[in-house]
Motif scaffolding. Structure first.
Motif, PDB file in Angstrom:
ATOM      1  N   GLN A 218       0.769  -1.331   0.089  1.00  0.00           N
ATOM      2  CA  GLN A 218       0.109   0.002  -0.116  1.00  0.00           C
ATOM      3  C   GLN A 218       0.925   1.245   0.195  1.00  0.00           C
ATOM      4  OE1 GLN A 218      -3.296  -0.167   2.914  1.00  0.00           O
ATOM      5  NE2 GLN A 218      -2.440  -2.413   3.412  1.00  0.00           N
ATOM      6  N   TYR A 219       2.135   1.304   0.457  1.00  0.00           N
ATOM      7  CA  TYR A 219       2.867   2.596   0.700  1.00  0.00           C
ATOM      8  C   TYR A 219       4.267   2.160   0.316  1.00  0.00           C
ATOM      9  CZ  TYR A 219      -1.000   3.444   4.292  1.00  0.00           C
ATOM     10  OH  TYR A 219      -2.174   3.382   4.532  1.00  0.00           O
ATOM     11  N   ASN A 220       5.155   3.348  -0.103  1.00  0.00           N
ATOM     12  CA  ASN A 220       6.571   3.463   0.027  1.00  0.00           C
ATOM     13  C   ASN A 220       6.902   3.916   1.589  1.00  0.00           C
ATOM     14  OD1 ASN A 220       7.264   3.041  -2.851  1.00  0.00           O
ATOM     15  ND2 ASN A 220       6.263   4.911  -3.106  1.00  0.00           N
ATOM     16  N   VAL A 221       7.334   3.107   2.182  1.00  0.00           N
ATOM     17  CA  VAL A 221       7.926   3.142   3.559  1.00  0.00           C
ATOM     18  C   VAL A 221       8.989   3.851   3.749  1.00  0.00           C
ATOM     19  CG1 VAL A 221       7.764   2.239   5.947  1.00  0.00           C
ATOM     20  CG2 VAL A 221       6.212   1.195   4.241  1.00  0.00           C
ATOM     21  N   ILE A 222       9.191   5.042   4.640  1.00  0.00           N
ATOM     22  CA  ILE A 222      10.296   5.746   4.941  1.00  0.00           C
ATOM     23  C   ILE A 222      10.406   5.351   6.531  1.00  0.00           C
ATOM     24  CG2 ILE A 222      11.813   7.752   5.427  1.00  0.00           C
ATOM     25  CD1 ILE A 222      10.095   9.013   2.942  1.00  0.00           C
ATOM     26  N   HIS A 223      11.364   4.768   6.783  1.00  0.00           N
ATOM     27  CA  HIS A 223      11.615   4.240   8.266  1.00  0.00           C
ATOM     28  C   HIS A 223      12.684   5.014   9.079  1.00  0.00           C
ATOM     29  CE1 HIS A 223      11.463   0.680  11.275  1.00  0.00           C
ATOM     30  NE2 HIS A 223      11.206   1.746  11.967  1.00  0.00           N
ATOM     31  N   LEU A 224      12.500   5.862   9.832  1.00  0.00           N
ATOM     32  CA  LEU A 224      13.416   6.454  10.720  1.00  0.00           C
ATOM     33  C   LEU A 224      13.511   5.528  12.156  1.00  0.00           C
ATOM     34  CD1 LEU A 224      12.954  10.262   9.967  1.00  0.00           C
ATOM     35  CD2 LEU A 224      14.022   8.811   8.770  1.00  0.00           C
ATOM     36  N   CYS A 225      14.419   4.592  12.094  1.00  0.00           N
ATOM     37  CA  CYS A 225      14.402   3.626  13.046  1.00  0.00           C
ATOM     38  C   CYS A 225      15.322   3.979  14.424  1.00  0.00           C
ATOM     39  CB  CYS A 225      14.650   2.294  12.650  1.00  0.00           C
ATOM     40  SG  CYS A 225      16.168   2.129  11.756  1.00  0.00           S
ATOM     41  N   GLY A 226      16.108   4.907  14.289  1.00  0.00           N
ATOM     42  CA  GLY A 226      16.950   5.342  15.293  1.00  0.00           C
ATOM     43  C   GLY A 226      18.324   4.721  15.378  1.00  0.00           C
ATOM     44  N   LYS A 227      19.259   5.328  16.083  1.00  0.00           N
ATOM     45  CA  LYS A 227      20.491   4.964  16.257  1.00  0.00           C
ATOM     46  C   LYS A 227      20.837   3.503  16.392  1.00  0.00           C
ATOM     47  CE  LYS A 227      24.902   6.682  17.297  1.00  0.00           C
ATOM     48  NZ  LYS A 227      25.820   7.912  18.180  1.00  0.00           N
ATOM     49  N   GLY A 228      21.496   2.887  15.692  1.00  0.00           N
ATOM     50  CA  GLY A 228      22.026   1.223  15.746  1.00  0.00           C
ATOM     51  C   GLY A 228      20.613   0.452  15.557  1.00  0.00           C
TER      52      GLY A 228
END
Length: 360
Positions: A218-228
């Protein structure tokens, strides 16, 4: 005439640094010298020197004020004391016309030192209720700016002003096309940006990755997941782009974004509001925080700017259901956000700060 100096402080999380990042260019344009006091190893020790190498950075010792038992509670007051002496040394050297504090534990000794040395101290509070560091620093402040009108009930009214939110000017100048170049998305699916804060959120990361195969349809996903928190096994997946954290790219990524899933830190949610991005907020719970994000999220829910789900109620199935509701209410949320009070610019906020400086 010799330039006057404004000393900025704040750190520990990106939320305690981002407003300072927005103010620095405007204060420099107004012909102030700008210098910064931060911790030795907090996120500000990277963000400020990297973004503004021309701004002198003064690291000081800072303790953490915990609400729970820890052996460090007995040693950190000494670190705060050392930080106070170091801050006084910096202030005597720079002779600032004012100190602007965005909060975080490193700001406490700086505010105390400013008061002791008769330097105007200006505090900015982003959340509905003041954080512990700002509550401790408020008696030393000459003026307090707030984002929410509701905050005025929790601060000394005689020296407080509600300014509303402040948005970095560069955030409004992003390019969706550049965002697509950064992420290498090759289709026209809606873009979902997921932000768990500068340190990331294991709970949000798990909700996304558990549902990733469904989300990719359904989407293009941008995932800002955090350091490490980069998952190397997912690096080459289509319609999925993960980052630990972004700085200069954020404006481009936001301009290409259609929907946001995020914690409920004040700075971030007002940025989403300014850009009119339908948002699903998953605030930090009271077990993990003082509850400020819950209050922020509930106010946005009441005003029709966001959907909210508390993290204790979040399951993979609930997450997909909430995303479906967000999609259905997209037009209504955008309409409500269109009626919101426009944010202040960084230049307007810099003028307010300058008005409280000590004159030569």
């Amino acid at each position: 005439m010799k330039k006057r100096t404004i000393l900025l402080t704040g750190g520990g999380t990106a939320g305690h640094v981002s407003l300072n990042q927005a103010l620095i260019p405007e204060l420099l344009k107004m012909d102030f010298n700008v210098e910064y006091i931060g911790s030795k190893d907090g996120i500000e020790s990277e963000l400020i020197p990297d973004s503004f190498p021309e701004v002198p950075y003064h690291p000081i010792s800072s303790g953490k004020l915990r609400r729970y038992f820890s052996v460090k509670n007995f040693t950190d007051p000494f670190r705060v004391g050392v930080g106070l002496l170091q801050a006084m040394q910096v202030i005597r050297k720079t002779k600032p016309a004012a100190i602007f504090s965005k909060g975080g534990f490193v700001s406490v000794p700086v505010a105390m030192a400013g008061k002791l040395l008769s330097i105007p101290v200006i505090i900015h509070e982003s959340d509905v209720t003041p954080g512990l560091a700002n509550r401790i620093a408020m008696p030393f402040a000459n003026h307090i700016f707030t984002v929410f009108t509701e905050t005025l009930k929790h601060v000394p009214k005689e020296k407080s002003t509600c300014t509303g939110s402040v948005i970095r000017s560069e955030l409004m100048d992003g390019s969706a096309a550049k965002g697509r170049e950064i992420c290498h998305f090759e289709n026209d699916l809606p873009v979902l940006m997921v932000m768990g804060g500068s340190q990331g959120s294991a709970m949000i990361n798990d909700a996304i990755r558990t549902n990733l195969s469904e989300l990719q349809k359904q989407y293009n996903v941008i995932h800002l997941c955090g350091k490490g928190n980069i998952d190397e096994s997912l690096v080459d997946l289509p319609n999925y782009c993960q980052f630990e954290y972004v700085t200069h790219e954020l404006s481009h990524l936001l301009h290409m974004t259609d929907f946001v899933v995020s914690r409920a830190g004040s700075n971030s949610i007002f940025e989403f509001l300014a850009l009119k991005k339908p948002m699903l907020l998953i605030p930090l719970s009271r077990q993990k925080s003082r509850g400020d994000q819950l209050l922020n999220a509930r106010l946005f829910l009441q005003q029709g700017f966001a959907h909210v789900v508390e993290e204790e109620e979040l399951t993979p199935e609930r997450f997909l259901a909430e995303m479906q509701k967000l999609h259905m209410d997209e037009d209504l949320l955008i309409e409500n956000m269109t009626r919101a009070e426009p944010p202040k610019t960084a230049y307007e906020m810099a003028k307010l700060v300058a008005a409280h400086t000590k004159k030569n």
